[in-house]
Every structure is written in structure tokens, then in C-alpha cells.
Design a protein around this motif. Structure first.
Motif, PDB file in Angstrom:
ATOM      1  N   ARG A  65       0.815  -1.232   0.000  1.00 21.09           N
ATOM      2  CA  ARG A  65       0.000   0.000   0.000  1.00 21.09           C
ATOM      3  C   ARG A  65       0.838   1.266   0.000  1.00 21.09           C
ATOM      4  O   ARG A  65       0.429   2.274  -0.554  1.00 21.09           O
ATOM      5  CB  ARG A  65      -0.870   0.058   1.258  1.00 21.09           C
ATOM      6  CG  ARG A  65      -2.245  -0.562   1.153  1.00 21.09           C
ATOM      7  CD  ARG A  65      -2.221  -2.040   1.309  1.00 21.09           C
ATOM      8  NE  ARG A  65      -3.530  -2.581   1.632  1.00 21.09           N
ATOM      9  CZ  ARG A  65      -3.853  -3.865   1.509  1.00 21.09           C
ATOM     10  NH1 ARG A  65      -2.961  -4.724   1.050  1.00 21.09           N
ATOM     11  NH2 ARG A  65      -5.043  -4.281   1.828  1.00 21.09           N
ATOM     12  N   THR A  67       4.390   1.598  -0.487  1.00 21.87           N
ATOM     13  CA  THR A  67       5.763   1.364  -0.902  1.00 21.87           C
ATOM     14  C   THR A  67       5.955   1.837  -2.343  1.00 21.87           C
ATOM     15  O   THR A  67       5.188   1.438  -3.214  1.00 21.87           O
ATOM     16  CB  THR A  67       6.073  -0.143  -0.781  1.00 21.87           C
ATOM     17  OG1 THR A  67       5.785  -0.536   0.557  1.00 21.87           O
ATOM     18  CG2 THR A  67       7.511  -0.457  -1.095  1.00 21.87           C
ATOM     19  N   HIS A 119       8.970   4.763   8.447  1.00 24.85           N
ATOM     20  CA  HIS A 119       8.817   3.357   8.792  1.00 24.85           C
ATOM     21  C   HIS A 119       9.730   2.451   7.945  1.00 24.85           C
ATOM     22  O   HIS A 119      10.514   1.666   8.474  1.00 24.85           O
ATOM     23  CB  HIS A 119       7.339   2.963   8.612  1.00 24.85           C
ATOM     24  CG  HIS A 119       6.989   1.581   9.026  1.00 24.85           C
ATOM     25  ND1 HIS A 119       5.977   1.308   9.917  1.00 24.85           N
ATOM     26  CD2 HIS A 119       7.484   0.363   8.664  1.00 24.85           C
ATOM     27  CE1 HIS A 119       5.887  -0.001  10.095  1.00 24.85           C
ATOM     28  NE2 HIS A 119       6.783  -0.605   9.331  1.00 24.85           N
TER      29      HIS A 119
END
Ligand code: HEM
Length: 187
Positions: A65, A67, A119
Motif C-alpha cells: 500500500r 511502498t 517506517h
């Protein structure tokens, strides 16, 4: 049908629980062992009632989703496969995010996930030592939105703790309303 994986907690299984705590929100029932398996399409629902099973969590292996192509290429070149013989330690960390998170638009979530919280950038520093697989549970009407699974050798346990504390300090984690951290070992 997507590839659905189930994690069961109970009295038996290949992974022995060494520690389990609720980082945020309600805990899961304490168990001694965890098993990981593929859910087959023709599954007999009867086996779910097994008395040595305290809980069962399911999640699908799904598409990416948040990347970019460049990130996906770098991840692919760095990451290790699951089930390495040296990876005798694992963590199962089920996570649920708040309604506020799900009310955001895709671009707003990506912005928080990567541009603000970094992240993927943070996580990539721990590859290939930490092998990982993400399972999506939200659309299966499960109690958690994600089941995150990590495998590593004992000498990388301290790195894994650092990774976790880095991620938990991010803006992304302010949207986490339930997180249970289960640590496991196998011979
Ligand atoms: C999602 C990488 C560690 C929890 C992702 C995604 C990537 C990623 C690339 C986005 C997948 C997509 O595009 O949909 C990594 C790397 C790590 C790592 C390289 C290093 C080992 C962790 C840890 C946790 C975690 C330690 C939790 C304790 C999650 C969750 C998602 C996610 C919950 C889904 C987020 C969402 O869709 O809202 N991770 N991660 N990750 N990761 Fe990590």
C-alpha cells in the motif's frame, strides 16, 4: 482467494512463548505455544473448536500500500526469507489502528507512514537480520488490523528491541490503539 495465514495460540506448537505483553490496549489470553499455518479453502470449521487452542488470528498476505517502486526494489534486494535455520527467535505482534487512521485518505496515510515516521527507512536498517511478513486482517473482520511476524537469530534480539522502540516513538504509532507483543523461540 488470497493466501490466508493463521496463528493459533494453545498448548502445542512449534514456537514456544517466552514473553507476551499488551503494549497498548487489551491483552490476549496467555498461551504456551504458537503455530503458524496456511488456511486452506476447504477447511473443516470443526477443527476450530479444538480444546487446546486458546485463540486463533488470521491475516492475508496482500499487496503493498505504501511502498514506492524504488523502496520495493531496495526491500527485495535486502530482505531475507522466513524459516532460516538460524532464526530461532520470532515475534508475533498483532496491531490495530484507530478509526482516525482509517478515516484518512491514502496520501495522508503514506505521508504519516513514510515521510513523517520513516517506517520503511528505519526498518531497512535491520535487513536482512530481521526477516518479516505482514498479514492484513482488517478485511477479514478480525480483532486486529495487522498481524506482523518477524524471525531472527538470538544475537539480533537487541537490534529488534531498538527497531521496536524507534517505530513506537513515531507519529504512525499514535494511531495504534491495540498492540500485543508475543515473543517466541524454537529449537
Ligand atoms: C508495513 C517495512 C518492521 C509493523 C510495512 C511496510 C513496509 C514495512 C515496507 C509497508 C507495506 C505496504 O506498502 O503496504 C518494514 C521493515 C521492517 C519493519 C523493513 C524491519 C524489520 C516492523 C515492525 C513492526 C511493523 C517491527 C511492528 C511492531 C508494520 C505494520 C504495517 C507495516 C503494522 C502496516 C501499516 C499499515 O498498512 O497501516 N512495514 N517494517 N513493521 N509494518 Fe513494517
Amino acid at each position: 482467494m488470497p493466501c490466508v495465514i493463521e496463528f493459533t495460540g494453545g498448548d502445542r506448537g512449534p514456537w514456544r512463548v517466552t514473553r507476551a505483553e499488551a503494549t497498548t490496549g487489551a491483552r490476549l489470553e496467555e498461551v504456551a505455544f504458537v503455530s503458524v499455518g496456511l488456511v486452506s479453502e476447504s477447511e473443516d470449521p470443526g477443527h476450530l473448536a479444538s480444546s487446546d487452542m486458546a485463540w486463533r488470528l488470521r491475516g492475508a498476505i496482500s499487496n503493498l500500500r505504501y511502498t514506492t517502486r524504488d523502496e520495493a526494489n531496495r526491500l527485495r534486494s535486502l530482505q531475507a526469507a522466513l524459516d532460516r535455520p538460524t532464526a530461532t527467535h520470532a515475534a508475533l505482534i498483532p496491531i490495530k489502528k484507530s478509526q482516525q487512521w482509517w478515516d484518512l485518505a491514502q496520501d495522508e496515510r503514506r505521508e504519516i507512514f513514510e515521510e513523517t515516521s520513516k517506517h520503511t527507512t528505519i526498518g531497512m536498517n535491520y535487513l536482512p537480520a530481521i526477516a518479516r511478513r505482514l498479514h492484513h486482517s482488517r478485511d477479514l473482520r478480525e480483532p486486529f488490523d495487522f498481524l506482523t511476524w518477524f524471525e531472527f537469530a538470538p544475537e539480533h534480539e537487541a537490534d529488534f528491541e531498538t527497531l521496536l522502540s524507534n517505530l513506537r516513538a513515531t507519529r504512525e504509532w499514535t494511531f495504534v490503539e491495540r498492540e500485543v507483543d508475543i515473543r517466541l523461540t524454537r529449537d
